[in-house]
Write an enzyme that holds these catalytic residues in place. Structure first.
Site, PDB file in Angstrom:
ATOM      1  CD  GLU A  26      -2.844   1.062   2.482  1.00  0.00           C
ATOM      2  OE1 GLU A  26      -2.872   0.037   3.187  1.00  0.00           O
ATOM      3  OE2 GLU A  26      -3.651   2.005   2.606  1.00  0.00           O
ATOM      4  CG  ASN A 171      -9.373  -1.144   1.601  1.00  0.00           C
ATOM      5  OD1 ASN A 171      -9.008  -2.306   1.725  1.00  0.00           O
ATOM      6  ND2 ASN A 171      -9.226  -0.243   2.569  1.00  0.00           N
ATOM      7  CD  GLU A 172     -10.262  -2.550   5.979  1.00  0.00           C
ATOM      8  OE1 GLU A 172     -10.162  -1.493   6.617  1.00  0.00           O
ATOM      9  OE2 GLU A 172      -9.575  -3.555   6.249  1.00  0.00           O
ATOM     10  CE1 TYR A 243      -3.579  -6.408   8.765  1.00  0.00           C
ATOM     11  CE2 TYR A 243      -5.747  -5.394   8.675  1.00  0.00           C
ATOM     12  CZ  TYR A 243      -4.533  -5.673   8.080  1.00  0.00           C
ATOM     13  OH  TYR A 243      -4.256  -5.228   6.813  1.00  0.00           O
ATOM     14  CD  GLU A 291      -6.207  -4.697   4.129  1.00  0.00           C
ATOM     15  OE1 GLU A 291      -6.012  -4.397   5.325  1.00  0.00           O
ATOM     16  OE2 GLU A 291      -6.645  -3.905   3.278  1.00  0.00           O
ATOM     17  CD  GLN A 348       0.180  -2.699   3.742  1.00  0.00           C
ATOM     18  OE1 GLN A 348       1.041  -2.119   3.104  1.00  0.00           O
ATOM     19  NE2 GLN A 348      -0.949  -2.082   4.125  1.00  0.00           N
TER      20      GLN A 348
HETATM   21  O1  AHR Z   1      -3.087  -2.842   6.075  1.00  0.00           O
HETATM   22  C1  AHR Z   1      -3.304  -1.680   6.814  1.00  0.00           C
HETATM   23  C2  AHR Z   1      -4.722  -1.177   6.697  1.00  0.00           C
HETATM   24  O2  AHR Z   1      -5.594  -2.062   7.341  1.00  0.00           O
HETATM   25  C3  AHR Z   1      -5.299  -1.057   5.316  1.00  0.00           C
HETATM   26  O3  AHR Z   1      -5.000   0.144   4.707  1.00  0.00           O
HETATM   27  C4  AHR Z   1      -6.786  -1.144   5.561  1.00  0.00           C
HETATM   28  O4  AHR Z   1      -7.470  -1.698   4.478  1.00  0.00           O
HETATM   29  C5  AHR Z   1      -6.912  -1.945   6.826  1.00  0.00           C
HETATM   30  O5  AHR Z   1      -7.727  -1.341   7.749  1.00  0.00           O
END
Ligand code: AHR
Length: 490
Positions: A26, A171-172, A243, A291, A348
């Site tokens: 990113e 995205n999101e 995450y 992600e 990432q």
């Molecule tokens: O990967 C970091 C961030 O996490 C990304 O920009 C976003 O899509 C997510 O919230």
């Protein structure tokens, strides 16, 4: 402790799509500037790409890399990153509150990806922008006719189309932090119309619609159903993001993070199939877990980073052994769900919550999580087999967590079965017994382990790395370890 693994060739979960072990770059922090691109670096090539970073990325053989965001994409004008570099605008980048110089854009990134032997997974801006700019970008990248945006690409020096196959519809878009976030229905309509015109521009592309931004999103479920109802016939995949982190210092519970990932995948799969039935459709929507990773170490420190600077050191989590074990269990979970999860992106790749780190102007080094990720890329090739794991469990965070998490992959070409196994026990090694219903010989045992769950790597020292275990009669999985066991079929 003992564990028995039972499996049989022919009792399959499904073929592993190579794109299951993709990654993500990113325009955020030092992922691009100071990461893959640093014209003043001693190893930089004529285009400004760091040779030392490229070498490590190539060692991994990453099949697909998502680009350019992330939250960044929801405010991005793709044209800013094309053509003469001297004329490109410096802009306020609102998602991460930094300055974007636009010295790298799709022109450069697709060249870098080619050097890395990776495919680009391109995201379009469905935040501040919409269907029109999305279709123009498809034409710029893939157009073959004598038309405005394809000609613009040619004028910029690229006669041949980039041929980008895989595209994300934003995205999101459910997240309040997203530039121009939307309600489920607002996004569903926008994504549907963008999808139509993108496919009309190039009918060979595949499209990923946004699912929820995490498994605990307040609109989870409603979001997926609404998006699928509106977009079903025009999309190929639905995305999942999540995450993990040891935020409350409870390692036993943190090591069980993959149970959440597994549940999330199962629920989204069920929603996809519910809408399939509702529509009486023959088409199956698959999943793109585009992600996933551990992300928490840098959260507090990032609040101190001044705004409006170029490539600040944001999201630079330094990973330890327990993070590598969690990443291992997450990889195992993707393998076990490969019948529906076709695409996955470790978020990432460089500097930003990444397996690969750099010093500006200096060295490149490997984080702890590099090793399980590299092993999955190298050894999880072929067909995932169903696996029965007989082992004890422990209770943490209100969950029953098995001591061993394992998956297996049959590589038909090599006539090998690879077993991936994490021993979550912080006290005991585990003796592994196998019942494969066929003659096999263990030919290699790789492990990532150590006495200190908090051990980290740095540019100076590699405390957590892979080791080859000497093969003896008893197969032992060390306490707190990630393992790859290769069995040759005799
Ligand atoms: O990967 C970091 C961030 O996490 C990304 O920009 C976003 O899509 C997510 O919230």
């Amino acid at each position: 402790m003992n564990c028995t693994i039972k499996l049989s060739i022919g009792d399959e979960i499904g073929k592993i799509d190579r794109r299951l072990f993709g990654s993500f770059i990113e325009h955020l922090g030092r992922a691009v500037y100071g990461g893959i691109y640093e014209p003043d670096h001693p190893s930089a090539d004529k285009n400004g790409f760091r040779g030392d970073v490229l070498e490590v990325v190539k060692e991994l053989k990453v099949p697909v890399i998502r680009y350019p965001g992330g939250n960044f994409v929801s405010g991005y004008n793709w044209e800013d990153g094309t053509g003469d570099k001297a004329l490109r605008p410096r802009k306020m980048e609102l998602a991460w509150q930094a300055v974007e110089t636009n010295q790298v854009g799709i022109d450069e990134f697709q060249e870098w990806a080619r050097l890395a032997d990776s495919e680009v997974m391109m995201a379009v801006n469905l935040g501040t922008r919409g269907a029109d700019e999305a279709r123009q970008l498809v034409e710029y990248c893939n157009g073959t006719a004598d038309t405005y945006y394809a000609d613009m690409r040619r004028k910029n020096g690229f006669e041949k189309p980039f041929g980008i196959k895989l595209w994300c519809l934003g995205n999101e878009m459910d997240g309040a932090w997203q530039i121009c976030a939307q309600t489920p229905y607002e996004y569903a309509r926008k994504a549907c119309e963008a999808a139509k015109v993108m496919k009309w521009t190039d009918d060979s592309i595949e499209l990923v619609a946004c699912g929820s931004s995490n498994s605990g999103s307040p609109t989870f479920g409603v979001w997926e159903e609404t998006v699928l109802r509106e977009c079903y016939d025009h999309i190929d995949y639905l995305s999942l993001h999540n995450y993990y982190g040891n935020r409350d210092g409870d390692s036993a519970s943190y090591l069980g993070s993959s149970l959440d990932m597994d549940g999330f995948i199962k629920k989204v799969t069920a929603i996809c199939d519910k809408i399939k039935a509702e529509k009486n459709s023959e088409k199956q929507i698959n999943l793109s877990f585009d992600e996933w990773n551990v992300w928490y170490h840098s959260n507090e420190g990032d609040k101190e980073i001044p705004k409006w600077t170029v490539a600040p050191p944001q999201l630079e989590d330094i990973y330890n052994l327990e993070d590598a074990l969690v990443v291992g269990t997450l990889l195992i979970t993707l393998i076990k769900n490969c019948d529906r999860v076709k695409i996955g992106c470790l978020a990432q790749l460089v500097n930003v919550i990444a397996p690969i780190m750099t010093e500006n102007g200096g060295r490149v080094w490997k984080q702890t999580i590099f090793y399980p990720y590299g092993h999955a890329l190298k050894y999880a090739r072929g067909t995932a087999l169903k696996i029965e794991t007989e082992v004890g469990s422990y209770t943490a965070g209100g969950k029953e967590i098995p001591f061993i998490e394992a998956a297996s992959v049959y590589n038909e070409e090599e006539k090998e079965i690879n077993v991936f196994a994490v021993n979550r026990s912080m006290e005991e090694e585990c003796r592994l017994d196998t019942d494969f219903g066929a003659g096999t010989e263990l030919i290699r045992h790789l492990t990532v382990t150590g006495d200190d769950l908090k051990a980290e790597n740095s540019a100076d020292i590699c405390r957590v790395t892979e080791e080859e275990v000497k093969i003896t009669e008893n197969v032992l999985l060390p306490k707190q370890s990630w393992n790859v066991l290769t069995y040759k079929i005799r």
